[in-house]
Design a protein around this motif. Structure first.
Motif, PDB file in Angstrom:
ATOM      1  N   PRO A  15      40.049  43.345  41.598  1.00  0.00           N
ATOM      2  CA  PRO A  15      40.912  42.939  40.474  1.00  0.00           C
ATOM      3  C   PRO A  15      42.149  43.820  40.332  1.00  0.00           C
ATOM      4  CG  PRO A  15      38.610  42.906  39.797  1.00  0.00           C
ATOM      5  CD  PRO A  15      38.655  43.552  41.162  1.00  0.00           C
ATOM      6  N   ALA A  16      41.975  45.134  40.494  1.00  0.00           N
ATOM      7  CA  ALA A  16      43.118  46.047  40.370  1.00  0.00           C
ATOM      8  C   ALA A  16      44.120  45.833  41.494  1.00  0.00           C
ATOM      9  CB  ALA A  16      42.625  47.504  40.366  1.00  0.00           C
ATOM     10  N   LEU A  17      43.647  45.551  42.712  1.00  0.00           N
ATOM     11  CA  LEU A  17      44.557  45.321  43.835  1.00  0.00           C
ATOM     12  C   LEU A  17      45.378  44.049  43.620  1.00  0.00           C
ATOM     13  CD1 LEU A  17      45.579  46.089  46.663  1.00  0.00           C
ATOM     14  CD2 LEU A  17      43.727  44.686  47.604  1.00  0.00           C
ATOM     15  N   ILE A  18      44.711  42.976  43.198  1.00  0.00           N
ATOM     16  CA  ILE A  18      45.425  41.719  42.953  1.00  0.00           C
ATOM     17  C   ILE A  18      46.447  41.904  41.838  1.00  0.00           C
ATOM     18  CG2 ILE A  18      45.173  39.327  42.172  1.00  0.00           C
ATOM     19  CD1 ILE A  18      42.440  39.284  43.533  1.00  0.00           C
ATOM     20  N   ASN A  19      46.060  42.644  40.809  1.00  0.00           N
ATOM     21  CA  ASN A  19      46.983  42.902  39.700  1.00  0.00           C
ATOM     22  C   ASN A  19      48.183  43.729  40.157  1.00  0.00           C
ATOM     23  OD1 ASN A  19      47.651  45.100  37.300  1.00  0.00           O
ATOM     24  ND2 ASN A  19      47.456  42.999  36.560  1.00  0.00           N
ATOM     25  N   GLU A  20      47.938  44.709  41.035  1.00  0.00           N
ATOM     26  CA  GLU A  20      49.029  45.548  41.537  1.00  0.00           C
ATOM     27  C   GLU A  20      50.038  44.732  42.340  1.00  0.00           C
ATOM     28  OE1 GLU A  20      49.055  48.565  45.133  1.00  0.00           O
ATOM     29  OE2 GLU A  20      48.277  49.584  43.350  1.00  0.00           O
ATOM     30  N   ILE A  21      49.534  43.759  43.107  1.00  0.00           N
ATOM     31  CA  ILE A  21      50.410  42.968  43.964  1.00  0.00           C
ATOM     32  C   ILE A  21      51.107  41.854  43.192  1.00  0.00           C
ATOM     33  CG2 ILE A  21      50.433  41.350  45.901  1.00  0.00           C
ATOM     34  CD1 ILE A  21      48.247  43.032  47.201  1.00  0.00           C
ATOM     35  N   SER A  22      50.365  41.162  42.298  1.00  0.00           N
ATOM     36  CA  SER A  22      50.902  39.953  41.667  1.00  0.00           C
ATOM     37  C   SER A  22      51.245  40.105  40.194  1.00  0.00           C
ATOM     38  CB  SER A  22      49.877  38.814  41.811  1.00  0.00           C
ATOM     39  OG  SER A  22      48.709  39.097  41.046  1.00  0.00           O
ATOM     40  N   ARG A  23      50.778  41.184  39.547  1.00  0.00           N
ATOM     41  CA  ARG A  23      50.973  41.382  38.108  1.00  0.00           C
ATOM     42  C   ARG A  23      50.384  40.226  37.291  1.00  0.00           C
ATOM     43  NH1 ARG A  23      51.623  46.664  38.069  1.00  0.00           N
ATOM     44  NH2 ARG A  23      53.252  47.319  39.531  1.00  0.00           N
ATOM     45  N   ALA A  24      49.290  39.653  37.767  1.00  0.00           N
ATOM     46  CA  ALA A  24      48.666  38.517  37.087  1.00  0.00           C
ATOM     47  C   ALA A  24      47.730  39.012  35.987  1.00  0.00           C
ATOM     48  CB  ALA A  24      47.880  37.667  38.085  1.00  0.00           C
ATOM     49  N   SER A  25      47.454  38.138  34.991  1.00  0.00           N
ATOM     50  CA  SER A  25      46.456  38.421  33.979  1.00  0.00           C
ATOM     51  C   SER A  25      45.076  38.416  34.621  1.00  0.00           C
ATOM     52  CB  SER A  25      46.507  37.373  32.867  1.00  0.00           C
ATOM     53  OG  SER A  25      46.122  36.097  33.376  1.00  0.00           O
ATOM     54  N   ILE A  26      44.057  38.888  33.890  1.00  0.00           N
ATOM     55  CA  ILE A  26      42.712  38.926  34.455  1.00  0.00           C
ATOM     56  C   ILE A  26      42.207  37.519  34.767  1.00  0.00           C
ATOM     57  CG2 ILE A  26      41.525  38.881  32.219  1.00  0.00           C
ATOM     58  CD1 ILE A  26      40.495  40.945  35.304  1.00  0.00           C
ATOM     59  N   SER A  27      42.584  36.533  33.941  1.00  0.00           N
ATOM     60  CA  SER A  27      42.171  35.149  34.190  1.00  0.00           C
ATOM     61  C   SER A  27      42.789  34.621  35.476  1.00  0.00           C
ATOM     62  CB  SER A  27      42.580  34.259  33.016  1.00  0.00           C
ATOM     63  OG  SER A  27      41.934  34.652  31.830  1.00  0.00           O
ATOM     64  N   ASP A  28      44.091  34.851  35.646  1.00  0.00           N
ATOM     65  CA  ASP A  28      44.766  34.374  36.861  1.00  0.00           C
ATOM     66  C   ASP A  28      44.370  35.196  38.089  1.00  0.00           C
ATOM     67  OD1 ASP A  28      46.067  32.433  35.393  1.00  0.00           O
ATOM     68  OD2 ASP A  28      47.839  33.666  35.023  1.00  0.00           O
TER      69      ASP A  28
END
Length: 392
Positions: A15-28
């Motif tokens: 989850p942290a890696l995806i957020n770092e790359i895409s800046r998406a919310s936890i749902s997305d």
């Protein structure tokens, strides 16, 4: 075990890696995670029978070692990925070459007697459980050095595993038991159609498909679910996964053998599925994180189902077909793994987004509980077929 350590390293930080790359919310981010998981599983489905048949032709050892090499390189690629596109490319590569489980299962079938395979498949699951104890713990320690560090360590472990196999592991399939490679057997759809006509295997494969679809809710959603519902950080997610790994290891190394010995594989499978229905329902509604952690030993009892079913099927085919069976088994699991992350992440997204009419992070677990109930029903209906076959 080393394979599982690598996987256990990366699940908490995804989850942290995806957020770092895409800046998406936890749902997305959960939805992107589901797409990545399905991409990996799609390639597993397409290539699982191919690698299983290659192992029937050339032996288990070279396929297993090469798979681990490419898995290690894949982890390194993820560690430097600057975009979601490169993450998807990495998942395609690892899906094509990630035959470690099915090839290891074929290796084990080569070296096991009929009647022993369900117990021994449980040992593979137990080794996986031990890896899941160590992997998340190491991940919790490494995340302070950045969310990409666990991927680097996972890559080193995979390559070390390949080197270990190269030095230590002998070939399990003698030359006289190997068979010519045939492309028609390597076609995943053709292989599935052929398995359908083997005694008992068709209905058991359907149970495996349904049960695996339901239980893939854990790797698909667990990190996102606990972050959303209980505001856990990466370290706490890692601890919960390590606790589950302890329970799964004890169950598959010790409890599974006792259950099979005293109850048989059929009752063991039934009990495991009943417990899974209940525990998945519990995860739907639990609001106290302490109760969640206390329930993990019961939840882990569902781990007896897959090796019991796998052992039942392995005893129905000849020694020369074990690689093919394990390849098809991996393909069935991959079909479930294609569907499940998409389904579970979509449900999670719909029930956690800001404008949702009903907020329920545990909704994917309710869906999984219902699917497991259907698997139990199919298993019960196929009981007469199995008993009639034994009578003949």
């Amino acid at each position: 075990m080393l394979d599982a350590i690598g996987i256990g390293l990366i699940i908490p930080v995804m989850p942290a890696l995806i957020n770092e790359i895409s800046r998406a919310s936890i749902s997305d981010a959960a939805w992107w995670g589901g797409l990545l998981g399905s991409t990996y599983a799609l390639m597993q489905f397409l290539c699982g029978p191919l690698l299983g048949n290659l192992s029937d032709r050339f032996g288990r050892r070279p396929v297993l070692i090469l798979s681990l090499v490419f898995m290690g390189l894949d982890y390194f690629l993820i560690a430097v990925a600057p975009s979601l596109l490169l993450l998807f490319i990495a998942r395609v590569i690892s899906g094509i070459t990630g035959a470690t489980y099915s090839t290891a299962a074929a290796y084990l079938s080569d070296t096991s007697q009929k009647g022993e395979r369900a117990r021994n498949f449980g040992y593979i699951g137990g080794a996986f459980g031990v890896g899941f104890i160590l992997g998340p713990i190491v991940s919790a320690l490494l995340v302070d050095f950045g969310v990409r560090m666990p991927f680097i360590v996972a890559g080193v472990l995979a390559l070390s595993n390949a080197f270990f196999g190269f030095l230590i592991i002998p070939e399990s399939l003698p030359a006289e038991k190997r068979r010519p490679f045939q492309w028609r057997r390597a076609n995943p759809l053709t292989a599935l159609l052929r398995i359908r006509h083997l005694p008992m295997v068709g209905s058991l494969m359907m149970v495996v498909f349904l049960y695996t679809t339901a239980n893939n809710v854990y790797p698909s959603i667990w990190s996102f679910y606990t972050i959303e519902k209980f505001a856990w950080n990466t370290q706490m997610v890692s601890i919960s996964l390590a606790m589950y790994g302890v329970c799964a290891a004890v169950i598959q190394i010790v409890i599974l053998n006792l259950m099979i010995k005293h109850l048989g594989v059929e009752k063991t499978s039934t009990i495991g599925m009943v417990i899974s229905v209940i525990s998945l329902g519990f995860l739907t509604v639990v609001d106290n994180p302490i109760l969640l952690l206390m329930g993990l030993p019961i939840t882990a009892l569902g781990a007896v189902v897959s090796p019991a079913l796998q052992g039942m099927m392995a005893d129905q085919v000849s020694d020369q077909e074990q690689g093919e069976l394990q390849g098809v088994f991996a393909s069935v699991i991959s079909i479930a793994a294609i569907i499940s992350p998409l389904m579970m992440s979509f449900i999670f997204q719909q029930f956690t987004k800001t404008d949702t009419a009903i907020y329920q992070p545990g909704a994917p677990f309710l869906a999984a509980s219902i699917i497991t109930l259907v698997a139990l029903w199919v298993f019960y209906l196929s009981r007469a077929e199995r008993h009639n076959s034994h009578a003949r």
